[in-house]
Design a protein around this motif. Sequence first.
Motif, PDB file in Angstrom:
ATOM      1  N   PHE A  49       1.812   3.016   4.156  1.00 24.84           N
ATOM      2  CA  PHE A  49       2.089   3.239   5.545  1.00 24.84           C
ATOM      3  C   PHE A  49       3.604   3.120   5.910  1.00 24.84           C
ATOM      4  O   PHE A  49       4.629   2.721   5.013  1.00 24.84           O
ATOM      5  CB  PHE A  49       1.286   2.430   6.396  1.00 24.84           C
ATOM      6  CG  PHE A  49      -0.346   2.453   6.306  1.00 24.84           C
ATOM      7  CD1 PHE A  49      -0.815   3.484   7.125  1.00 24.84           C
ATOM      8  CD2 PHE A  49      -0.742   1.849   5.374  1.00 24.84           C
ATOM      9  CE1 PHE A  49      -2.328   3.537   7.073  1.00 24.84           C
ATOM     10  CE2 PHE A  49      -2.324   1.882   5.250  1.00 24.84           C
ATOM     11  CZ  PHE A  49      -3.084   2.961   6.053  1.00 24.84           C
ATOM     12  N   ASN A  54       2.828  -3.041   5.688  1.00 26.20           N
ATOM     13  CA  ASN A  54       1.801  -3.933   6.039  1.00 26.20           C
ATOM     14  C   ASN A  54       1.204  -4.811   5.392  1.00 26.20           C
ATOM     15  O   ASN A  54       0.007  -4.731   4.955  1.00 26.20           O
ATOM     16  CB  ASN A  54       0.877  -2.842   6.848  1.00 26.20           C
ATOM     17  CG  ASN A  54       0.240  -1.904   5.949  1.00 26.20           C
ATOM     18  OD1 ASN A  54       0.663  -2.215   4.749  1.00 26.20           O
ATOM     19  ND2 ASN A  54      -0.690  -1.257   6.284  1.00 26.20           N
ATOM     20  N   VAL A  55       1.946  -5.867   4.682  1.00 21.33           N
ATOM     21  CA  VAL A  55       1.347  -6.672   3.563  1.00 21.33           C
ATOM     22  C   VAL A  55       0.459  -7.848   4.205  1.00 21.33           C
ATOM     23  O   VAL A  55       0.805  -7.939   5.707  1.00 21.33           O
ATOM     24  CB  VAL A  55       2.310  -7.407   2.710  1.00 21.33           C
ATOM     25  CG1 VAL A  55       3.410  -6.680   2.045  1.00 21.33           C
ATOM     26  CG2 VAL A  55       3.310  -8.288   3.805  1.00 21.33           C
ATOM     27  N   PHE A  56      -0.644  -8.082   3.818  1.00 21.13           N
ATOM     28  CA  PHE A  56      -1.437  -9.323   4.343  1.00 21.13           C
ATOM     29  C   PHE A  56      -0.757 -10.383   4.424  1.00 21.13           C
ATOM     30  O   PHE A  56      -0.059 -10.825   3.556  1.00 21.13           O
ATOM     31  CB  PHE A  56      -2.876  -9.391   3.560  1.00 21.13           C
ATOM     32  CG  PHE A  56      -3.563  -8.080   3.589  1.00 21.13           C
ATOM     33  CD1 PHE A  56      -3.811  -7.301   4.817  1.00 21.13           C
ATOM     34  CD2 PHE A  56      -3.911  -7.716   2.382  1.00 21.13           C
ATOM     35  CE1 PHE A  56      -4.874  -6.271   4.961  1.00 21.13           C
ATOM     36  CE2 PHE A  56      -4.601  -6.531   2.250  1.00 21.13           C
ATOM     37  CZ  PHE A  56      -5.061  -5.842   3.715  1.00 21.13           C
ATOM     38  N   PRO A  57      -1.040 -11.362   5.493  1.00 21.01           N
ATOM     39  CA  PRO A  57      -0.565 -12.605   5.619  1.00 21.01           C
ATOM     40  C   PRO A  57      -1.058 -13.470   4.278  1.00 21.01           C
ATOM     41  O   PRO A  57      -1.732 -14.534   4.773  1.00 21.01           O
ATOM     42  CB  PRO A  57      -0.614 -13.418   6.705  1.00 21.01           C
ATOM     43  CG  PRO A  57      -1.768 -12.393   7.257  1.00 21.01           C
ATOM     44  CD  PRO A  57      -1.666 -11.021   6.624  1.00 21.01           C
ATOM     45  N   LYS A  58      -0.991 -13.087   3.085  1.00 21.33           N
ATOM     46  CA  LYS A  58      -1.378 -13.831   1.941  1.00 21.33           C
ATOM     47  C   LYS A  58      -0.652 -13.891   0.788  1.00 21.33           C
ATOM     48  O   LYS A  58       0.573 -13.398   0.930  1.00 21.33           O
ATOM     49  CB  LYS A  58      -2.943 -13.063   1.254  1.00 21.33           C
ATOM     50  CG  LYS A  58      -3.873 -12.969   2.377  1.00 21.33           C
ATOM     51  CD  LYS A  58      -5.065 -11.996   1.655  1.00 21.33           C
ATOM     52  CE  LYS A  58      -6.067 -11.608   2.680  1.00 21.33           C
ATOM     53  NZ  LYS A  58      -7.340 -12.581   2.622  1.00 21.33           N
ATOM     54  N   TYR A  98      -6.293  -7.735  -3.583  1.00 21.71           N
ATOM     55  CA  TYR A  98      -7.487  -7.165  -2.247  1.00 21.71           C
ATOM     56  C   TYR A  98      -8.228  -6.056  -3.027  1.00 21.71           C
ATOM     57  O   TYR A  98      -9.308  -6.266  -2.798  1.00 21.71           O
ATOM     58  CB  TYR A  98      -6.413  -7.194  -1.083  1.00 21.71           C
ATOM     59  CG  TYR A  98      -7.511  -6.689  -0.166  1.00 21.71           C
ATOM     60  CD1 TYR A  98      -7.751  -8.164   0.762  1.00 21.71           C
ATOM     61  CD2 TYR A  98      -7.891  -5.689   0.427  1.00 21.71           C
ATOM     62  CE1 TYR A  98      -8.458  -8.010   1.656  1.00 21.71           C
ATOM     63  CE2 TYR A  98      -8.752  -5.440   1.417  1.00 21.71           C
ATOM     64  CZ  TYR A  98      -9.189  -6.618   1.996  1.00 21.71           C
ATOM     65  OH  TYR A  98     -10.080  -6.488   3.191  1.00 21.71           O
ATOM     66  N   GLY A  99      -7.467  -5.000  -3.317  1.00 18.07           N
ATOM     67  CA  GLY A  99      -8.185  -3.867  -3.624  1.00 18.07           C
ATOM     68  C   GLY A  99      -9.276  -4.160  -4.813  1.00 18.07           C
ATOM     69  O   GLY A  99     -10.712  -3.953  -4.886  1.00 18.07           O
ATOM     70  N   ARG A 143     -10.472  -6.785  -6.162  1.00 20.09           N
ATOM     71  CA  ARG A 143     -11.610  -7.699  -5.801  1.00 20.09           C
ATOM     72  C   ARG A 143     -12.575  -7.137  -4.790  1.00 20.09           C
ATOM     73  O   ARG A 143     -13.967  -7.194  -5.108  1.00 20.09           O
ATOM     74  CB  ARG A 143     -11.061  -8.693  -4.922  1.00 20.09           C
ATOM     75  CG  ARG A 143     -10.392  -9.927  -5.707  1.00 20.09           C
ATOM     76  CD  ARG A 143      -9.919 -11.167  -4.946  1.00 20.09           C
ATOM     77  NE  ARG A 143      -9.442 -12.168  -5.899  1.00 20.09           N
ATOM     78  CZ  ARG A 143      -8.368 -13.162  -5.569  1.00 20.09           C
ATOM     79  NH1 ARG A 143      -7.636 -12.708  -4.578  1.00 20.09           N
ATOM     80  NH2 ARG A 143      -7.947 -13.787  -6.201  1.00 20.09           N
ATOM     81  N   THR A 188       3.343 -17.437  -3.487  1.00 15.23           N
ATOM     82  CA  THR A 188       3.794 -17.529  -2.061  1.00 15.23           C
ATOM     83  C   THR A 188       3.483 -16.645  -1.093  1.00 15.23           C
ATOM     84  O   THR A 188       3.183 -15.379  -1.660  1.00 15.23           O
ATOM     85  CB  THR A 188       5.642 -17.561  -2.146  1.00 15.23           C
ATOM     86  OG1 THR A 188       5.909 -16.404  -2.889  1.00 15.23           O
ATOM     87  CG2 THR A 188       6.066 -18.782  -3.155  1.00 15.23           C
ATOM     88  N   ASN A 189       3.729 -16.607  -0.027  1.00 14.54           N
ATOM     89  CA  ASN A 189       3.222 -15.828   1.017  1.00 14.54           C
ATOM     90  C   ASN A 189       3.920 -14.447   1.260  1.00 14.54           C
ATOM     91  O   ASN A 189       5.217 -14.514   0.875  1.00 14.54           O
ATOM     92  CB  ASN A 189       3.121 -16.384   2.345  1.00 14.54           C
ATOM     93  CG  ASN A 189       2.249 -15.729   3.345  1.00 14.54           C
ATOM     94  OD1 ASN A 189       2.267 -14.535   3.647  1.00 14.54           O
ATOM     95  ND2 ASN A 189       1.537 -16.474   4.275  1.00 14.54           N
ATOM     96  N   ILE A 217       4.699 -12.458   3.382  1.00 14.10           N
ATOM     97  CA  ILE A 217       5.280 -12.186   4.568  1.00 14.10           C
ATOM     98  C   ILE A 217       6.820 -12.616   4.466  1.00 14.10           C
ATOM     99  O   ILE A 217       7.762 -12.202   5.003  1.00 14.10           O
ATOM    100  CB  ILE A 217       4.791 -12.887   5.601  1.00 14.10           C
ATOM    101  CG1 ILE A 217       3.184 -12.703   6.104  1.00 14.10           C
ATOM    102  CG2 ILE A 217       5.653 -12.938   7.033  1.00 14.10           C
ATOM    103  CD1 ILE A 217       3.276 -11.349   6.572  1.00 14.10           C
ATOM    104  N   GLY A 218       7.106 -13.480   3.405  1.00 11.12           N
ATOM    105  CA  GLY A 218       8.483 -13.808   3.213  1.00 11.12           C
ATOM    106  C   GLY A 218       9.449 -12.847   2.470  1.00 11.12           C
ATOM    107  O   GLY A 218      10.622 -13.245   2.459  1.00 11.12           O
ATOM    108  N   ARG A 234       0.240  -2.597  -4.149  1.00  4.29           N
ATOM    109  CA  ARG A 234      -1.276  -2.951  -3.854  1.00  4.29           C
ATOM    110  C   ARG A 234      -1.943  -1.901  -3.684  1.00  4.29           C
ATOM    111  O   ARG A 234      -3.496  -1.667  -4.247  1.00  4.29           O
ATOM    112  CB  ARG A 234      -1.212  -3.472  -2.247  1.00  4.29           C
ATOM    113  CG  ARG A 234      -2.622  -3.917  -1.818  1.00  4.29           C
ATOM    114  CD  ARG A 234      -2.558  -4.425  -0.685  1.00  4.29           C
ATOM    115  NE  ARG A 234      -1.907  -3.549   0.483  1.00  4.29           N
ATOM    116  CZ  ARG A 234      -1.276  -3.976   1.675  1.00  4.29           C
ATOM    117  NH1 ARG A 234      -1.438  -5.124   2.022  1.00  4.29           N
ATOM    118  NH2 ARG A 234      -1.010  -2.846   2.549  1.00  4.29           N
ATOM    119  N   ALA A 235      -1.492  -0.610  -3.482  1.00  2.21           N
ATOM    120  CA  ALA A 235      -2.228   0.668  -3.512  1.00  2.21           C
ATOM    121  C   ALA A 235      -2.575   1.272  -4.881  1.00  2.21           C
ATOM    122  O   ALA A 235      -3.480   1.689  -5.501  1.00  2.21           O
ATOM    123  CB  ALA A 235      -1.470   1.878  -2.830  1.00  2.21           C
TER     124      ALA A 235
END
Lengths: 271, 446
Positions: free
Chosen positions: A111, A115-119, A127-128, A130, A163-164, A166-167, A180-181
């Motif tokens: 996108f 838009n990373v997840f806060p993980k 994520y995918g 899994r 680590t997260n 978001i950082g 991720r994609a």
Amino acid sequence: MDNDTQKSLITVNTDAASENPDSILNTEEFSIFYGDFEAVRKVSCSFFKHHVTAIIGPSGCGKSTLLRGMNRMNDLIPGCRADGKMIFDNANIYDRTIDVVQLRKRIGMVFQKPNVFPKSIFDNVCYGPRLHGIRKRSQLEEIVERSLNQAAIWDEVKDRLHTNAIGLSGGQQQRLCIARALAITPEIILMDEPTSALDPKSTTKIEDLIGELQKEYTIVIVTHNMQQAARISHFTVFMYEGDMIEFGKTQKLFTKPEKKETEDYITGRFG
Amino acid sequence: MDLRTRKLLDKSFSALGVIAILFMALFLVVILAPIIAKGSGAFIFRGTVEYRKLMFDIWNRGDEKALAEEMQIVAKARKPVYEMMDDFRRELAAMPSSERRKYRRALNDVEKNIENLLGPNPDDREPVLMRQRYGQTRWDMARKHLKDVLYATEWDYSGGMGVKVYVPRQDFFTGTSIEELFPYIEENIDAMMAPRLTLYLRFLTDDSRDSHFFGGIWPELLGTIYLTLGAMLFAVPMGVIAAIYFCEYAKQGLVISYLRICITTLAGVPSIVFGLFGLAFFLNTIRVSESKSVLAGSLTLALLILPTIIRASEEAIMAVPSTYKEAALSLGAGKWRTVMTVILPAALPGILTGIVISMGRAAGETAPIIFTAAVSVGKALNLDEVFTNPSPALPWNIYNLCTEHEAVDQIRHVQFGMVFSLIAVVLFLNITAIVVRARVQKNLRN
């Protein structure tokens, strides 16, 4: 304006497209409506395997809508419906029998804003996989390393996978989104202005990355930036007010456009 | 508007804000300080020998030998009191009848007050009521009762309006053998009561004896915990699921916005109405239990806090950036997976805030449990009894002990202790939830 001047303005992708590319995705008279408004009007074109296709056009011309139509992300928008055909793997993806989850597994998306997840970084990439049933740790680790490598971010994050996310910086986040994609090994990757929120350095990195990725994946990219489209794509679609004005090899479209609107747009007369 | 006006406006606004906050802090102190000061009196106080006797008799606490020794010393100090009274009774018998009648009544008064202070006369039969079996267990109460022994209350109407005056009893008895009793009691009260600083933390975990004259508040405390947790058990899953449905699944339209208005309105319905509804619906219509029960109370409280939880969860879910949702969907997640793996974790801090607020409310609400769950006196319930039995609970019993108890002014320490404990319980629940929320938030933000 003559062709020489244009060349000096825009660097065109010299990595020429192959002569007879296989098409992977075809649209036939494809339209998208928001309520009564026809945002994309009867577009018919093809997207080719292992090539980069850029969709360009002024704001509001329907290019993002068309892109999001390719893996049915528009389904989320209330009142949005599609008409015509979008053929992928011999089937219209808007058929009722199509499993959207499987479709999106094969046609991934990146996108405009990272838009990373806060993980954690690891969990983001996993994520995918899994979702699609991969549970074994060793397998997941393998996927994470491969995807992050492919997205050219492995070296930067390998020491802090847990680590997260978001950082991370904006550019790193966007490359993580690409990783991720990639983790679910899609056949097509849709990119919706992936560099518009990034600084020039990160933009270059992403563009280089796209150049690498097209060897294994098919990429469709929407961009505002004509230079970018010229630099990285093999084919270009020019859209204007919902209509597809011109579609062709990037080299040709940027140097010898057939339509007046195309020429006006790429020479910067409007848009 | 020029620069100076703007600056002035900004400054006056922040000044207003600071004043408002200071006012709030002040009120908080004004409310909390006495509760803490007096409430802690239930836990830390000067206990008399009567307290230690009581503790040993009821719960077998304390050292039997040490207590017996202490009782002996105290009895020695008290002995002259009873002797002096006996002497006076004999003297009284020899008096002419008019004198006798005058002193008889005053003596009865003295006897009653001394019994209140020191416990029953050692030669008398043991009284039936527990409260009459012991003297004052707390030194502060003993001081009060000492005053009643030393002074008679009379009303002085000389000024037109009645004024309460304290008349020393010693003056009344001047010239009789009992005259010396009053200075003796005043001087030896310490030896007779043996006050000692006592820490009674078991106030929280003891049940009450003789309707809260003695003992602790465990049944009430446990009842409150059961009711609160029970209410959360029903309200949290229902509320969160409803919120998810509203935000993610329901087709946004007239029906949904109508339902939203209903929920908001429901949040403003007076709690007594919920109480009556709980009685009419849970107890009389669907009969979740034969009588009032913790279950019925929990269900009623759950209804009361459900709107708050739904609204808070909705706000939290709607605040989750839609880009998260897009990302999950683009990776092939279905709606359910998106909700479970992305939206709920991101909305969790907001949802927890709603839970914190409503948990405090559920713990403190009185009206809904009056008709559905609360009784004034009861034993602590086992977990399997909550489905069928009513339970005492702090909010209701605070009201009950402050207004309907037969000796309201003798159990002030219990009343304040209960208020203190209720506040502590709510605070504890809130702090727990806040800590959990902080953890979750930290995980989200690295």
